[in-house]
Design a protein around this motif. Structure first.
Motif, PDB file in Angstrom:
ATOM      1  N   GLY A 120      -3.054   1.615  -8.117  1.00 41.71           N
ATOM      2  CA  GLY A 120      -1.803   2.216  -8.593  1.00 41.71           C
ATOM      3  C   GLY A 120      -1.991   3.452  -9.469  1.00 41.71           C
ATOM      4  N   LYS A 121      -3.243   3.809  -9.744  1.00 39.75           N
ATOM      5  CA  LYS A 121      -3.481   4.978 -10.610  1.00 39.75           C
ATOM      6  C   LYS A 121      -3.491   6.266  -9.785  1.00 39.75           C
ATOM      7  CE  LYS A 121      -4.424   2.779 -14.557  1.00 39.75           C
ATOM      8  NZ  LYS A 121      -4.428   1.394 -14.112  1.00 39.75           N
ATOM      9  N   ARG A 122      -3.124   7.368 -10.442  1.00 41.51           N
ATOM     10  CA  ARG A 122      -3.279   8.683  -9.806  1.00 41.51           C
ATOM     11  C   ARG A 122      -4.649   9.216 -10.207  1.00 41.51           C
ATOM     12  NH1 ARG A 122       0.360  11.866  -7.933  1.00 41.51           N
ATOM     13  NH2 ARG A 122      -0.319  13.650  -9.170  1.00 41.51           N
ATOM     14  N   LEU A 136     -16.656   8.686  -2.384  1.00 42.63           N
ATOM     15  CA  LEU A 136     -15.318   8.848  -1.800  1.00 42.63           C
ATOM     16  C   LEU A 136     -14.762   7.560  -1.173  1.00 42.63           C
ATOM     17  CD1 LEU A 136     -12.944  10.710  -1.026  1.00 42.63           C
ATOM     18  CD2 LEU A 136     -14.131  11.137   1.122  1.00 42.63           C
ATOM     19  N   VAL A 137     -15.530   6.920  -0.282  1.00 38.52           N
ATOM     20  CA  VAL A 137     -14.985   5.764   0.440  1.00 38.52           C
ATOM     21  C   VAL A 137     -14.743   4.575  -0.495  1.00 38.52           C
ATOM     22  CG1 VAL A 137     -15.504   4.049   2.228  1.00 38.52           C
ATOM     23  CG2 VAL A 137     -15.657   6.489   2.733  1.00 38.52           C
ATOM     24  N   PRO A 138     -15.742   4.170  -1.311  1.00 35.65           N
ATOM     25  CA  PRO A 138     -15.444   3.052  -2.242  1.00 35.65           C
ATOM     26  C   PRO A 138     -14.242   3.347  -3.145  1.00 35.65           C
ATOM     27  CG  PRO A 138     -17.803   3.482  -2.200  1.00 35.65           C
ATOM     28  CD  PRO A 138     -17.156   4.585  -1.403  1.00 35.65           C
ATOM     29  N   LEU A 139     -14.106   4.606  -3.564  1.00 31.25           N
ATOM     30  CA  LEU A 139     -12.982   4.993  -4.432  1.00 31.25           C
ATOM     31  C   LEU A 139     -11.656   4.902  -3.673  1.00 31.25           C
ATOM     32  CD1 LEU A 139     -12.918   6.016  -7.342  1.00 31.25           C
ATOM     33  CD2 LEU A 139     -13.103   8.349  -6.476  1.00 31.25           C
ATOM     34  N   GLY A 143      -6.970   1.173  -3.862  1.00 30.46           N
ATOM     35  CA  GLY A 143      -5.511   1.173  -4.048  1.00 30.46           C
ATOM     36  C   GLY A 143      -5.005   2.234  -5.002  1.00 30.46           C
ATOM     37  N   ALA A 144      -5.829   3.260  -5.241  1.00 21.86           N
ATOM     38  CA  ALA A 144      -5.384   4.366  -6.103  1.00 21.86           C
ATOM     39  C   ALA A 144      -4.764   5.460  -5.233  1.00 21.86           C
ATOM     40  CB  ALA A 144      -6.573   4.924  -6.878  1.00 21.86           C
ATOM     41  N   GLY A 145      -3.946   6.312  -5.840  1.00 17.94           N
ATOM     42  CA  GLY A 145      -3.463   7.522  -5.158  1.00 17.94           C
ATOM     43  C   GLY A 145      -4.511   8.595  -5.395  1.00 17.94           C
ATOM     44  N   LEU A 146      -5.246   8.940  -4.331  1.00 20.93           N
ATOM     45  CA  LEU A 146      -6.431   9.788  -4.520  1.00 20.93           C
ATOM     46  C   LEU A 146      -6.159  11.236  -4.127  1.00 20.93           C
ATOM     47  CD1 LEU A 146      -9.439   9.820  -5.285  1.00 20.93           C
ATOM     48  CD2 LEU A 146      -9.972   9.179  -2.930  1.00 20.93           C
ATOM     49  N   ILE A 169      -5.010  11.066   1.345  1.00 21.68           N
ATOM     50  CA  ILE A 169      -5.685  11.817   0.278  1.00 21.68           C
ATOM     51  C   ILE A 169      -5.126  13.241   0.228  1.00 21.68           C
ATOM     52  CG2 ILE A 169      -7.915  12.693  -0.545  1.00 21.68           C
ATOM     53  CD1 ILE A 169      -9.244  10.364   0.968  1.00 21.68           C
ATOM     54  N   SER A 170      -4.767  13.698  -0.985  1.00 17.80           N
ATOM     55  CA  SER A 170      -4.284  15.088  -1.136  1.00 17.80           C
ATOM     56  C   SER A 170      -5.464  15.979  -1.507  1.00 17.80           C
ATOM     57  CB  SER A 170      -3.257  15.193  -2.252  1.00 17.80           C
ATOM     58  OG  SER A 170      -2.393  14.111  -2.237  1.00 17.80           O
ATOM     59  N   ILE A 171      -5.465  17.174  -0.951  1.00 12.47           N
ATOM     60  CA  ILE A 171      -6.532  18.139  -1.257  1.00 12.47           C
ATOM     61  C   ILE A 171      -5.912  19.325  -1.994  1.00 12.47           C
ATOM     62  CG2 ILE A 171      -8.270  19.696  -0.278  1.00 12.47           C
ATOM     63  CD1 ILE A 171      -9.059  16.986   0.509  1.00 12.47           C
TER      64      ILE A 171
END
Ligand code: NDP
Length: 271
Positions: A120-122, A136-139, A143-146, A169-171
């Motif tokens: 739930g974290k940004r 990247l993948v484990p992160l 369930g975070a907004g990555l 994922i936003s870039i």
């Protein structure tokens, strides 16, 4: 008979891995030796062959050999495939099993040691080099907004391609990170760039941390410009020492089937 392990890098003199694994072995009663080996820049494969002939059971791999280790492995874990880099090799008769424990180490440090659940974290990950690939993948599975920001935006797009959650994922380009309204500021910002090594500050604007945010720098051993900036912005600051110990604990588990207690080891290294 004592089982032999090593860390291979160039340079490798600074590595804390022998000390960490010595503490793990004492704590768990495992009979192992662990040394540093500086391989010539063009001699990684030959060094691995020598270790296997000499009966070593495995090794850690650090800069600049993580990509060569990926190519030399005869079997790869899913997380190593995603990272396209290997930091842990296990020698099992003819098999060379490659894994990447960096991401698990980072996630464990943030969630268990710092006690900040990712769900739930940004989260903003800065960088798209070797360290960012590794986590990247484990992160992305917590369930975070990555979001990812990188100086060369094409490298960030390339990095997320094999990631199952890539559409989520936003870039960003750094120039897009203008001061944000409170509701969409980041709860966790992770510095996976090499700016700590060059004493530079990634071009982050003020007003990017949410209240109570965590600033995590993968660098350890000194205060980086990012850590100073984050402190001045009121964020909680963590360095990468916990990640270093946690990724080592994961490697130890792969080799020995025993999970050491990392807290006393982190405390000893800090002292
Ligand atoms: P790389 O050289 O592979 O990647 C460097 C990254 O930093 C690239 O994304 C690059 O962007 C970016 N970058 C470099 N200079 C700047 C700048 N001035 N402003 C913004 N971005 C910049 O390095 P690594 O990924 O191997 O290492 C990164 C850090 O992670 C190091 O400090 C290393 O010590 C640490 N680390 C810590 C670990 C731990 O266990 N704690 C484990 C692994 C690494 P671009 O793509 O545009 O070139």
């Amino acid at each position: 008979m004592t089982d032999k392990y090593a860390v291979i890098g160039n340079p490798v003199a600074h590595s804390k891995s022998p000390l960490i694994h010595k503490m793990f072995a004492e704590q768990t009663g495992q009979d192992i030796s662990y040394e540093k080996i500086e391989a010539p820049l063009d001699g990684f494969a030959a060094t691995i062959e020598r270790l296997r002939k000499d009966g070593y059971k495995g090794c850690n791999v650090t800069v600049p050999f993580k990509f060569e280790a990926f190519n030399i492995a005869t079997e790869l874990s899913k997380r190593a495939q995603a990272a396209k880099a290997v930091n842990t090799l296990k020698f099992d008769n003819e098999k060379i099993i490659g894994d990447n424990t960096d991401g698990a180490g980072l996630v464990h440090d943030i969630e268990c040691n710092i006690e900040m659940p990712l769900k739930g974290k940004r989260v903003l990950l800065m960088g798209a080099g070797g360290a960012a690939y590794g986590v990247l993948v484990p992160l992305s599975q917590r369930g975070a907004g990555l979001a990812i920001v990188n100086r060369t935006i094409a490298n960030a797009w390339e990095m997320i391609k094999p990631c199952d959650a890539s559409q989520l994922i936003s870039i960003y380009d750094y120039s897009q990170l203008v001061p944000l309204p409170n509701s969409i500021r980041f709860n966790i910002i992770i510095n996976a760039t090499s700016t700590g090594l060059t004493d530079e500050m990634p071009p982050l604007p003020s007003g990017i941390f949410a209240p109570g945010a965590l600033a995590y720098d993968m660098m350890y051993g000194r205060e980086t410009p990012f850590m100073k900036f984050a402190r001045a912005q009121g964020a909680q600051v963590a360095d990468g020492l916990g990640m270093l110990v946690e990724q080592a604990a994961e490697a130890f588990y792969i080799w020995r089937g025993v999970r050491p207690d990392t807290a006393p080891v982190i405390a000893a290294l800090r002292a």
